[in-house]
Design a protein around this motif. Structure first.
Motif, PDB file in Angstrom:
ATOM      1  N   PRO A 138       0.818  -1.223   0.000  1.00  0.00           N
ATOM      2  CA  PRO A 138       0.000   0.000   0.000  1.00  0.00           C
ATOM      3  C   PRO A 138       0.848   1.268   0.000  1.00  0.00           C
ATOM      4  O   PRO A 138       1.928   1.304   0.599  1.00  0.00           O
ATOM      5  N   GLN A 139       0.307   2.275  -0.648  1.00  0.00           N
ATOM      6  CA  GLN A 139       0.974   3.574  -0.756  1.00  0.00           C
ATOM      7  C   GLN A 139       0.433   4.554   0.277  1.00  0.00           C
ATOM      8  O   GLN A 139       0.817   5.728   0.260  1.00  0.00           O
ATOM      9  N   ILE A 140      -0.495   4.115   1.124  1.00  0.00           N
ATOM     10  CA  ILE A 140      -1.047   4.950   2.198  1.00  0.00           C
ATOM     11  C   ILE A 140      -0.803   4.247   3.532  1.00  0.00           C
ATOM     12  O   ILE A 140      -0.693   3.005   3.564  1.00  0.00           O
ATOM     13  N   GLY A 141      -0.734   5.011   4.608  1.00  0.00           N
ATOM     14  CA  GLY A 141      -0.566   4.429   5.934  1.00  0.00           C
ATOM     15  C   GLY A 141      -1.874   3.812   6.417  1.00  0.00           C
ATOM     16  O   GLY A 141      -2.954   4.252   6.030  1.00  0.00           O
ATOM     17  N   GLY A 142      -1.765   2.775   7.245  1.00  0.00           N
ATOM     18  CA  GLY A 142      -2.950   2.179   7.856  1.00  0.00           C
ATOM     19  C   GLY A 142      -3.911   1.548   6.859  1.00  0.00           C
ATOM     20  O   GLY A 142      -5.128   1.492   7.096  1.00  0.00           O
ATOM     21  N   ALA A 143      -3.383   1.044   5.768  1.00  0.00           N
ATOM     22  CA  ALA A 143      -4.248   0.529   4.692  1.00  0.00           C
ATOM     23  C   ALA A 143      -5.061  -0.697   5.116  1.00  0.00           C
ATOM     24  O   ALA A 143      -6.251  -0.797   4.798  1.00  0.00           O
ATOM     25  N   PHE A 144      -4.412  -1.596   5.840  1.00  0.00           N
ATOM     26  CA  PHE A 144      -5.120  -2.817   6.242  1.00  0.00           C
ATOM     27  C   PHE A 144      -6.271  -2.460   7.177  1.00  0.00           C
ATOM     28  O   PHE A 144      -7.405  -2.930   7.009  1.00  0.00           O
ATOM     29  N   GLU A 145      -5.979  -1.590   8.130  1.00  0.00           N
ATOM     30  CA  GLU A 145      -7.016  -1.161   9.077  1.00  0.00           C
ATOM     31  C   GLU A 145      -8.114  -0.377   8.347  1.00  0.00           C
ATOM     32  O   GLU A 145      -9.295  -0.476   8.690  1.00  0.00           O
ATOM     33  N   ALA A 146      -7.716   0.389   7.332  1.00  0.00           N
ATOM     34  CA  ALA A 146      -8.714   1.135   6.543  1.00  0.00           C
ATOM     35  C   ALA A 146      -9.681   0.175   5.851  1.00  0.00           C
ATOM     36  O   ALA A 146     -10.892   0.416   5.798  1.00  0.00           O
ATOM     37  N   THR A 147      -9.143  -0.919   5.340  1.00  0.00           N
ATOM     38  CA  THR A 147      -9.983  -1.919   4.663  1.00  0.00           C
ATOM     39  C   THR A 147     -10.971  -2.547   5.646  1.00  0.00           C
ATOM     40  O   THR A 147     -12.165  -2.680   5.345  1.00  0.00           O
ATOM     41  N   LEU A 148     -10.470  -2.896   6.831  1.00  0.00           N
ATOM     42  CA  LEU A 148     -11.353  -3.503   7.845  1.00  0.00           C
ATOM     43  C   LEU A 148     -12.423  -2.502   8.297  1.00  0.00           C
ATOM     44  O   LEU A 148     -13.607  -2.845   8.432  1.00  0.00           O
ATOM     45  N   GLY A 149     -12.020  -1.251   8.492  1.00  0.00           N
ATOM     46  CA  GLY A 149     -12.968  -0.214   8.927  1.00  0.00           C
ATOM     47  C   GLY A 149     -14.041   0.034   7.876  1.00  0.00           C
ATOM     48  O   GLY A 149     -15.221   0.205   8.206  1.00  0.00           O
ATOM     49  N   PHE A 150     -13.621   0.039   6.626  1.00  0.00           N
ATOM     50  CA  PHE A 150     -14.575   0.236   5.531  1.00  0.00           C
ATOM     51  C   PHE A 150     -15.591  -0.910   5.516  1.00  0.00           C
ATOM     52  O   PHE A 150     -16.805  -0.683   5.377  1.00  0.00           O
ATOM     53  N   ALA A 151     -15.093  -2.130   5.669  1.00  0.00           N
ATOM     54  CA  ALA A 151     -15.989  -3.295   5.654  1.00  0.00           C
ATOM     55  C   ALA A 151     -16.994  -3.218   6.808  1.00  0.00           C
ATOM     56  O   ALA A 151     -18.183  -3.476   6.633  1.00  0.00           O
ATOM     57  N   ARG A 152     -16.500  -2.834   7.983  1.00  0.00           N
ATOM     58  CA  ARG A 152     -17.394  -2.727   9.145  1.00  0.00           C
ATOM     59  C   ARG A 152     -18.486  -1.685   8.894  1.00  0.00           C
ATOM     60  O   ARG A 152     -19.661  -1.907   9.193  1.00  0.00           O
ATOM     61  N   SER A 153     -18.094  -0.563   8.306  1.00  0.00           N
ATOM     62  CA  SER A 153     -19.074   0.493   8.055  1.00  0.00           C
ATOM     63  C   SER A 153     -20.068   0.065   6.977  1.00  0.00           C
ATOM     64  O   SER A 153     -21.261   0.375   7.057  1.00  0.00           O
ATOM     65  N   CYS A 154     -19.592  -0.648   5.966  1.00  0.00           N
ATOM     66  CA  CYS A 154     -20.516  -1.163   4.934  1.00  0.00           C
ATOM     67  C   CYS A 154     -21.560  -2.066   5.593  1.00  0.00           C
ATOM     68  O   CYS A 154     -22.754  -1.964   5.320  1.00  0.00           O
ATOM     69  N   LYS A 155     -21.060  -2.952   6.456  1.00  0.00           N
ATOM     70  CA  LYS A 155     -21.968  -3.879   7.151  1.00  0.00           C
ATOM     71  C   LYS A 155     -22.999  -3.073   7.966  1.00  0.00           C
ATOM     72  O   LYS A 155     -24.200  -3.344   7.905  1.00  0.00           O
ATOM     73  N   GLN A 156     -22.514  -2.086   8.710  1.00  0.00           N
ATOM     74  CA  GLN A 156     -23.416  -1.287   9.556  1.00  0.00           C
ATOM     75  C   GLN A 156     -24.431  -0.504   8.734  1.00  0.00           C
ATOM     76  O   GLN A 156     -25.539  -0.260   9.174  1.00  0.00           O
ATOM     77  N   ASN A 157     -24.035  -0.119   7.520  1.00  0.00           N
ATOM     78  CA  ASN A 157     -24.921   0.674   6.673  1.00  0.00           C
ATOM     79  C   ASN A 157     -25.778  -0.180   5.743  1.00  0.00           C
ATOM     80  O   ASN A 157     -26.413   0.349   4.818  1.00  0.00           O
ATOM     81  N   GLY A 158     -25.773  -1.471   5.971  1.00  0.00           N
ATOM     82  CA  GLY A 158     -26.652  -2.355   5.204  1.00  0.00           C
ATOM     83  C   GLY A 158     -26.214  -2.586   3.774  1.00  0.00           C
ATOM     84  O   GLY A 158     -27.027  -2.971   2.925  1.00  0.00           O
ATOM     85  N   VAL A 159     -24.919  -2.350   3.482  1.00  0.00           N
ATOM     86  CA  VAL A 159     -24.413  -2.608   2.126  1.00  0.00           C
ATOM     87  C   VAL A 159     -24.156  -4.112   1.992  1.00  0.00           C
ATOM     88  O   VAL A 159     -23.542  -4.711   2.874  1.00  0.00           O
ATOM     89  N   ASN A 160     -24.636  -4.699   0.922  1.00  0.00           N
ATOM     90  CA  ASN A 160     -24.375  -6.113   0.650  1.00  0.00           C
ATOM     91  C   ASN A 160     -22.906  -6.249   0.248  1.00  0.00           C
ATOM     92  O   ASN A 160     -22.524  -5.891  -0.857  1.00  0.00           O
ATOM     93  N   CYS A 161     -22.083  -6.723   1.178  1.00  0.00           N
ATOM     94  CA  CYS A 161     -20.639  -6.759   0.897  1.00  0.00           C
ATOM     95  C   CYS A 161     -20.036  -8.058   1.376  1.00  0.00           C
ATOM     96  O   CYS A 161     -20.632  -8.789   2.173  1.00  0.00           O
ATOM     97  N   TRP A 162     -18.859  -8.336   0.874  1.00  0.00           N
ATOM     98  CA  TRP A 162     -18.129  -9.541   1.259  1.00  0.00           C
ATOM     99  C   TRP A 162     -16.640  -9.289   1.036  1.00  0.00           C
ATOM    100  O   TRP A 162     -16.242  -8.432   0.241  1.00  0.00           O
ATOM    101  N   PHE A 163     -15.834 -10.036   1.748  1.00  0.00           N
ATOM    102  CA  PHE A 163     -14.393 -10.005   1.521  1.00  0.00           C
ATOM    103  C   PHE A 163     -14.041 -11.030   0.455  1.00  0.00           C
ATOM    104  O   PHE A 163     -14.723 -12.059   0.324  1.00  0.00           O
ATOM    105  N   SER A 164     -12.948 -10.776  -0.259  1.00  0.00           N
ATOM    106  CA  SER A 164     -12.436 -11.802  -1.172  1.00  0.00           C
ATOM    107  C   SER A 164     -10.947 -11.992  -0.946  1.00  0.00           C
ATOM    108  O   SER A 164     -10.237 -11.065  -0.531  1.00  0.00           O
ATOM    109  N   VAL A 165     -10.509 -13.211  -1.193  1.00  0.00           N
ATOM    110  CA  VAL A 165      -9.078 -13.537  -1.191  1.00  0.00           C
ATOM    111  C   VAL A 165      -8.816 -14.405  -2.412  1.00  0.00           C
ATOM    112  O   VAL A 165      -9.733 -15.038  -2.940  1.00  0.00           O
TER     113      VAL A 165
END
Ligand code: SF4
Length: 196
Positions: free
Chosen positions: A139-166
């Protein structure tokens, strides 16, 4: 040759809004490639406007419209949301493939804006720990991994149909750890085949 803003793979139409990205993933389909599936996705001119994308989508003759391409679509949040409105007015579904850095990129929590605009959001988790994420995604930004987790949590809280992929190449042990992380966030994990 004209820049590719919209391209078709199978039943879906894909939108290539930008070449900007906050990661430099070692496995990125862009690495060393001029094209993807025969589509020239490096933009030589300006990034497309929403009107240009909508013009190329035409009647949106597809199963779903996917924001993907050679870059992170949330750099173009305003344009993506405008295109989503058009796609929904055409009675079709929308999906975002993202690295999950959209809130960091836009300097605000974007998940509430995605609710209703996107029918699905695929968030690339890629790795179960910050160290492994940084080695794999560079990543070219700091805290990228935590940003991804935070984004996912907020999507979940906001009722966005989301999933992680690997991607499957990370191996069973890491996939199990990613699954546990997904369970903690409360969203599914999808394992995708690696495309070399
Ligand atoms: S986040 Fe996506 S576009 Fe960006 S480097 Fe990684 S695979 Fe490529």
């Amino acid at each position: 040759m004209k820049d590719t803003y919209v391209y078709r793979i199978g039943e879906n139409l894909y939108v290539n809004l930008t070449n900007r990205c906050t990661n430099r993933c070692v496995f990125c389909v862009r690495n060393g490639k001029e094209t993807y599936e025969g589509h020239a996705l490096w933009l030589r001119g300006a990034e497309p406007t929403a009107e240009q994308v909508i013009g190329e989508l035409g009647g949106a003759d597809c199963r779903e419209v996917v924001f993907c391409g050679f870059g992170e679509p949330t750099f173009r949040l305003t344009e993506m949301l405008a295109v989503c409105g058009y796609v929904h007015s055409a009675g079709k579904k929308t999906r975002l493939n993202t690295n999950g850095h959209g809130s960091a990129i836009n300097g605000k929590d974007i998940a509430p804006l995605l609710s209703g605009a996107l029918d699905g959001v695929n968030i690339s988790l890629n790795a179960p720990t910050r160290e492994e994420y940084e080695a794999l995604c560079r990543p070219q930004i700091g805290g990228a991994f935590e940003a991804t987790l935070g984004f996912a949590r907020s999507c979940k809280q906001n009722g966005v149909n989301c999933w992680f992929s690997v991607v499957d190449v990370i191996g069973g042990e890491k996939i199990a750890l990613c699954r546990a992380l997904a369970e903690e966030v409360g969203i599914p994990l999808r394992v995708r085949e690696y495309i070399p």
